[in-house]
Design a protein around this motif. Structure first.
Motif, PDB file in Angstrom:
ATOM      1  N   VAL A 293      -8.314   5.354   2.009  1.00 23.97           N
ATOM      2  CA  VAL A 293      -8.345   6.750   1.565  1.00 23.97           C
ATOM      3  C   VAL A 293      -9.671   7.004   0.850  1.00 23.97           C
ATOM      4  CG1 VAL A 293      -5.838   6.846   1.334  1.00 23.97           C
ATOM      5  CG2 VAL A 293      -7.216   6.300  -0.670  1.00 23.97           C
ATOM      6  N   ASN A 294      -9.905   8.249   0.485  1.00 25.64           N
ATOM      7  CA  ASN A 294     -11.088   8.617  -0.289  1.00 25.64           C
ATOM      8  C   ASN A 294     -10.700   8.664  -1.759  1.00 25.64           C
ATOM      9  OD1 ASN A 294     -13.099  10.374  -1.631  1.00 25.64           O
ATOM     10  ND2 ASN A 294     -13.910  10.546   0.450  1.00 25.64           N
ATOM     11  N   ASP A 295     -11.555   8.126  -2.628  1.00 24.36           N
ATOM     12  CA  ASP A 295     -11.190   8.108  -4.050  1.00 24.36           C
ATOM     13  C   ASP A 295     -11.133   9.504  -4.662  1.00 24.36           C
ATOM     14  OD1 ASP A 295     -13.954   8.505  -4.180  1.00 24.36           O
ATOM     15  OD2 ASP A 295     -14.211   7.200  -5.912  1.00 24.36           O
TER      16      ASP A 295
ATOM     17  N   ILE B 154       0.857  -1.180   0.000  1.00 26.99           N
ATOM     18  CA  ILE B 154       0.000   0.000   0.000  1.00 26.99           C
ATOM     19  C   ILE B 154       0.897   1.235   0.000  1.00 26.99           C
ATOM     20  CG2 ILE B 154      -1.693   1.307   1.347  1.00 26.99           C
ATOM     21  CD1 ILE B 154      -2.701  -1.395   2.414  1.00 26.99           C
ATOM     22  N   PRO B 155       0.624   2.201  -0.901  1.00 31.60           N
ATOM     23  CA  PRO B 155       1.482   3.388  -0.932  1.00 31.60           C
ATOM     24  C   PRO B 155       1.379   4.188   0.362  1.00 31.60           C
ATOM     25  CG  PRO B 155      -0.347   3.618  -2.493  1.00 31.60           C
ATOM     26  CD  PRO B 155      -0.440   2.262  -1.885  1.00 31.60           C
ATOM     27  N   SER B 156       2.418   4.963   0.648  1.00 32.53           N
ATOM     28  CA  SER B 156       2.417   5.792   1.850  1.00 32.53           C
ATOM     29  C   SER B 156       1.279   6.807   1.786  1.00 32.53           C
ATOM     30  CB  SER B 156       3.763   6.503   1.990  1.00 32.53           C
ATOM     31  OG  SER B 156       3.989   7.326   0.861  1.00 32.53           O
ATOM     32  N   LYS B 157       0.795   7.207   2.964  1.00 28.27           N
ATOM     33  CA  LYS B 157      -0.312   8.172   3.041  1.00 28.27           C
ATOM     34  C   LYS B 157       0.131   9.515   2.469  1.00 28.27           C
ATOM     35  CE  LYS B 157      -3.267   5.571   5.241  1.00 28.27           C
ATOM     36  NZ  LYS B 157      -4.455   5.079   4.643  1.00 28.27           N
ATOM     37  N   ARG B 158      -0.754  10.113   1.689  1.00 31.28           N
ATOM     38  CA  ARG B 158      -0.492  11.419   1.091  1.00 31.28           C
ATOM     39  C   ARG B 158      -1.814  12.070   0.752  1.00 31.28           C
ATOM     40  NH1 ARG B 158       2.126   8.592  -4.291  1.00 31.28           N
ATOM     41  NH2 ARG B 158       2.853   7.110  -2.787  1.00 31.28           N
ATOM     42  N   ASP B 159      -1.762  13.328   0.337  1.00 36.50           N
ATOM     43  CA  ASP B 159      -2.988  14.054   0.006  1.00 36.50           C
ATOM     44  C   ASP B 159      -3.577  13.610  -1.322  1.00 36.50           C
ATOM     45  OD1 ASP B 159      -2.903  15.589   2.323  1.00 36.50           O
ATOM     46  OD2 ASP B 159      -1.702  17.156   1.376  1.00 36.50           O
ATOM     47  N   LYS B 160      -2.727  13.328  -2.293  1.00 34.90           N
ATOM     48  CA  LYS B 160      -3.177  12.941  -3.637  1.00 34.90           C
ATOM     49  C   LYS B 160      -2.403  11.722  -4.106  1.00 34.90           C
ATOM     50  CE  LYS B 160      -6.070  16.322  -4.252  1.00 34.90           C
ATOM     51  NZ  LYS B 160      -7.505  16.082  -4.283  1.00 34.90           N
ATOM     52  N   TYR B 161      -3.074  10.906  -4.890  1.00 35.99           N
ATOM     53  CA  TYR B 161      -2.469   9.726  -5.497  1.00 35.99           C
ATOM     54  C   TYR B 161      -2.639   9.845  -7.006  1.00 35.99           C
ATOM     55  CZ  TYR B 161      -2.740   7.856  -0.777  1.00 35.99           C
ATOM     56  OH  TYR B 161      -2.594   7.664   0.571  1.00 35.99           O
ATOM     57  N   VAL B 162      -1.530   9.924  -7.711  1.00 33.78           N
ATOM     58  CA  VAL B 162      -1.588  10.033  -9.166  1.00 33.78           C
ATOM     59  C   VAL B 162      -1.533   8.624  -9.747  1.00 33.78           C
ATOM     60  CG1 VAL B 162      -0.488  10.965 -11.229  1.00 33.78           C
ATOM     61  CG2 VAL B 162      -0.470  12.295  -9.095  1.00 33.78           C
TER      62      VAL B 162
ATOM     63  N   GLY C 260     -15.991   1.131  -9.918  1.00 36.56           N
ATOM     64  CA  GLY C 260     -16.109   0.231  -8.764  1.00 36.56           C
ATOM     65  C   GLY C 260     -14.761  -0.285  -8.290  1.00 36.56           C
ATOM     66  N   LEU C 261     -13.894  -0.604  -9.233  1.00 39.13           N
ATOM     67  CA  LEU C 261     -12.550  -1.068  -8.887  1.00 39.13           C
ATOM     68  C   LEU C 261     -11.780   0.029  -8.148  1.00 39.13           C
ATOM     69  CD1 LEU C 261     -10.094  -3.184 -10.782  1.00 39.13           C
ATOM     70  CD2 LEU C 261      -9.388  -0.859 -10.274  1.00 39.13           C
ATOM     71  N   LEU C 262     -11.877   1.268  -8.629  1.00 39.72           N
ATOM     72  CA  LEU C 262     -11.170   2.373  -7.977  1.00 39.72           C
ATOM     73  C   LEU C 262     -11.748   2.648  -6.594  1.00 39.72           C
ATOM     74  CD1 LEU C 262     -10.689   4.772 -11.031  1.00 39.72           C
ATOM     75  CD2 LEU C 262      -9.009   3.237  -9.988  1.00 39.72           C
ATOM     76  N   ASP C 263     -13.069   2.499  -6.435  1.00 46.20           N
ATOM     77  CA  ASP C 263     -13.690   2.646  -5.112  1.00 46.20           C
ATOM     78  C   ASP C 263     -13.144   1.609  -4.136  1.00 46.20           C
ATOM     79  OD1 ASP C 263     -15.288   4.759  -5.975  1.00 46.20           O
ATOM     80  OD2 ASP C 263     -17.068   3.503  -6.279  1.00 46.20           O
ATOM     81  N   GLN C 264     -13.032   0.370  -4.590  1.00 43.55           N
ATOM     82  CA  GLN C 264     -12.514  -0.690  -3.730  1.00 43.55           C
ATOM     83  C   GLN C 264     -11.030  -0.503  -3.426  1.00 43.55           C
ATOM     84  OE1 GLN C 264     -14.272  -3.041  -2.022  1.00 43.55           O
ATOM     85  NE2 GLN C 264     -15.933  -1.748  -2.786  1.00 43.55           N
ATOM     86  N   LEU C 265     -10.282  -0.006  -4.388  1.00 51.51           N
ATOM     87  CA  LEU C 265      -8.866   0.283  -4.172  1.00 51.51           C
ATOM     88  C   LEU C 265      -8.717   1.352  -3.091  1.00 51.51           C
ATOM     89  CD1 LEU C 265      -5.939  -0.223  -5.086  1.00 51.51           C
ATOM     90  CD2 LEU C 265      -6.267   1.594  -6.771  1.00 51.51           C
ATOM     91  N   ALA C 266      -9.527   2.410  -3.174  1.00 54.80           N
ATOM     92  CA  ALA C 266      -9.483   3.469  -2.162  1.00 54.80           C
ATOM     93  C   ALA C 266      -9.848   2.905  -0.785  1.00 54.80           C
ATOM     94  CB  ALA C 266     -10.427   4.599  -2.553  1.00 54.80           C
ATOM     95  N   LYS C 267     -10.860   2.062  -0.740  1.00 51.40           N
ATOM     96  CA  LYS C 267     -11.273   1.461   0.529  1.00 51.40           C
ATOM     97  C   LYS C 267     -10.151   0.610   1.114  1.00 51.40           C
ATOM     98  CE  LYS C 267     -14.888  -1.446   2.516  1.00 51.40           C
ATOM     99  NZ  LYS C 267     -16.118  -2.197   2.237  1.00 51.40           N
TER     100      LYS C 267
END
Length: 75
Positions: A49-51, A6-14, A38-45
């Motif tokens: 983080v929030n998508d 899982i990437p480190s916590k940050r404000d934005k994910y490119v 839906g895939l991006l929603d699950q990835l954020a979950k």
């Protein structure tokens, strides 16, 4: 992203998203991106983080048998 930490916590994910369609059917990146919402929603979950923190760079690659999607997280 499978098997990756899982990437480190940050404000934005490119996210660099490349869609490799299974045929020449007139795919475009906007509709392809909508198809994986839906895939991006699950990835954020999964990342906790929030998508809305995702910045998408989506494009269509060459045709490949059965199609595929490659998502990478830019540093």
């Amino acid at each position: 992203l499978l098997g990756k930490p899982i990437p480190s916590k940050r404000d934005k994910y490119v996210l660099d998203i490349v869609f490799y369609p299974p045929g020449n059917y007139g795919y475009d990146s906007d509709n392809s991106l909508a198809a994986i919402k839906g895939l991006l929603d699950q990835l954020a979950k999964y990342w906790g983080v929030n998508d809305s923190q995702f910045i998408h760079h989506a494009r269509i690659g060459e045709v490949v048998k059965n199609g595929k999607i490659i998502i990478t997280v830019e540093d």
